[in-house]
Write a protein that holds these residues in place. Structure first.
Motif, PDB file in Angstrom:
ATOM      1  N   ALA A  10       0.850  -1.191   0.000  1.00  8.55           N
ATOM      2  CA  ALA A  10       0.000   0.000   0.000  1.00  8.55           C
ATOM      3  C   ALA A  10       0.884   1.237   0.000  1.00  8.55           C
ATOM      4  CB  ALA A  10      -0.899  -0.003   1.234  1.00  8.55           C
ATOM      5  N   GLY A  42      -7.547   0.102  -4.197  1.00 10.20           N
ATOM      6  CA  GLY A  42      -7.235   1.299  -3.430  1.00 10.20           C
ATOM      7  C   GLY A  42      -8.460   1.938  -2.815  1.00 10.20           C
ATOM      8  N   CYS A 101     -11.734   5.176   6.123  1.00 10.03           N
ATOM      9  CA  CYS A 101     -11.466   4.462   4.877  1.00 10.03           C
ATOM     10  C   CYS A 101     -12.681   4.654   3.976  1.00 10.03           C
ATOM     11  CB  CYS A 101     -11.226   2.984   5.146  1.00 10.03           C
ATOM     12  SG  CYS A 101     -10.808   2.041   3.668  1.00 10.03           S
ATOM     13  N   ALA A 124     -13.644   2.720  -1.190  1.00 13.67           N
ATOM     14  CA  ALA A 124     -12.773   1.572  -1.460  1.00 13.67           C
ATOM     15  C   ALA A 124     -13.092   0.993  -2.828  1.00 13.67           C
ATOM     16  CB  ALA A 124     -12.944   0.509  -0.382  1.00 13.67           C
ATOM     17  N   LEU A 146      -5.717  -2.836   2.229  1.00 12.25           N
ATOM     18  CA  LEU A 146      -6.330  -1.509   2.237  1.00 12.25           C
ATOM     19  C   LEU A 146      -6.726  -1.107   3.658  1.00 12.25           C
ATOM     20  CD1 LEU A 146      -7.437   0.944   0.716  1.00 12.25           C
ATOM     21  CD2 LEU A 146      -9.563  -0.331   0.373  1.00 12.25           C
TER      22      LEU A 146
END
Length: 284
Positions: free
Chosen positions: A144, A200, A212, A215, A230
């Motif tokens: 990542a 990502g 987050c 996605a 992720l």
């Protein structure tokens, strides 16, 4: 700096809703002794499928107390009635407000976990099987990486992931406007193999929490354990940058996503509430 506030309640979203999506907005706020004590941002929805309504962005209503919340909702209901809309939707409230006129659903929950300055401490909380999947992906050269810019390659990955879900993707202009409007607020976290971007999403730091968001994991990347990387990448980013909490997004209760996130966070999940009030129209 209210701990219940989210980045969706920032005023910059009004610019995005109006200039990019041409939506009519109504931003209600309460003020006490010169300080803002509550916020309820709304926009008008006219849909052949869902009818005429007013809705909040995710994050919905925030207020210092139930009295402020009731006053904001009363103003919102007045607006809906004046505009002959069918109903009002307040999405993903982080608190159980004492608002008896609203119908509350709790089909989804948001996973929020505590972080620590030492990322090894957080790593040790993840269940053994999930740690193994992350280590396996890393050993295969999958990693990542963060970036402040939207790349063409990632956007194509995002579009493939949305099409696979049957969900219309946001435009590239949306993400460009997002990064321009909230400079330094959003960070792209891309999952790289040795020769391409496989998946990502966006990290959204706000107050003491990292989120987050958006996605994008296309089916061809499932075998790379991209979802593990992720979410772990978001948690690691939060630890390394001094945040106290991580928000891994919401999932339907007992879904695959629900159980997967519960393996990454031993912290108990926080239920979301989507409040709505039917004002005589047809609910779909």
């Amino acid at each position: 700096h209210d701990p219940l506030a989210t980045f969706f309640q920032l005023s910059g979203w009004q610019h995005i809703l109006e200039s990019l999506w041409k939506l009519e907005t109504h931003y209600f706020y309460a003020e006490e002794n010169g300080a803002i004590s509550g916020v309820l941002p709304l926009f008008r929805v006219n849909s052949r499928l869902f009818g005429h309504s007013f809705s909040s962005l995710p994050g919905g209503l925030i207020a210092d107390n139930d009295q402020v919340a009731r006053e904001l909702v009363a103003h919102a209901i007045d607006l809906v009635q004046q505009e002959n809309a069918q109903y009002l939707i307040i999405r993903d409230s982080r608190a159980a407000w004492n608002l008896p006129q609203l119908v509350v659903t709790q089909d989804h929950c948001t996973f929020v976990g505590s972080l620590a300055a030492d990322k090894d401490e957080i790593w040790s909380r993840i269940r053994y099987k999930e740690r193994g999947q992350i280590e396996k992906a890393t050993a295969r050269g999958v990693e990542a990486r963060t970036s402040s810019e939207l790349t063409d390659e990632f956007f194509q990955v995002y579009c493939r992931a949305m099409h696979a879900k049957g969900t219309p993707p946001y435009s590239r202009e949306f993400f460009t406007t997002l990064l321009e409007t909230f400079r330094s607020r959003f960070v792209l976290l891309a999952i790289h193999t040795t020769d391409h971007i496989a998946a990502g999403g966006f990290i959204a730091p706000f107050n003491n929490t990292v989120y987050c968001t958006w996605a994008a994991i296309p089916p061809e990347s499932y075998s790379l354990n991209a979802s593990h990387l992720l979410l772990w990448g978001t948690m690691r980013y939060g630890c390394e940058n001094g945040f106290h909490w991580v928000d891994l997004g919401r999932s339907l209760h007992n879904s695959g996503s629900f159980h997967f996130k519960s393996c990454l966070l031993y912290t108990s999940d926080a239920a979301d509430e989507e409040d709505s009030v039917d004002l005589g129209g047809r609910r779909i």
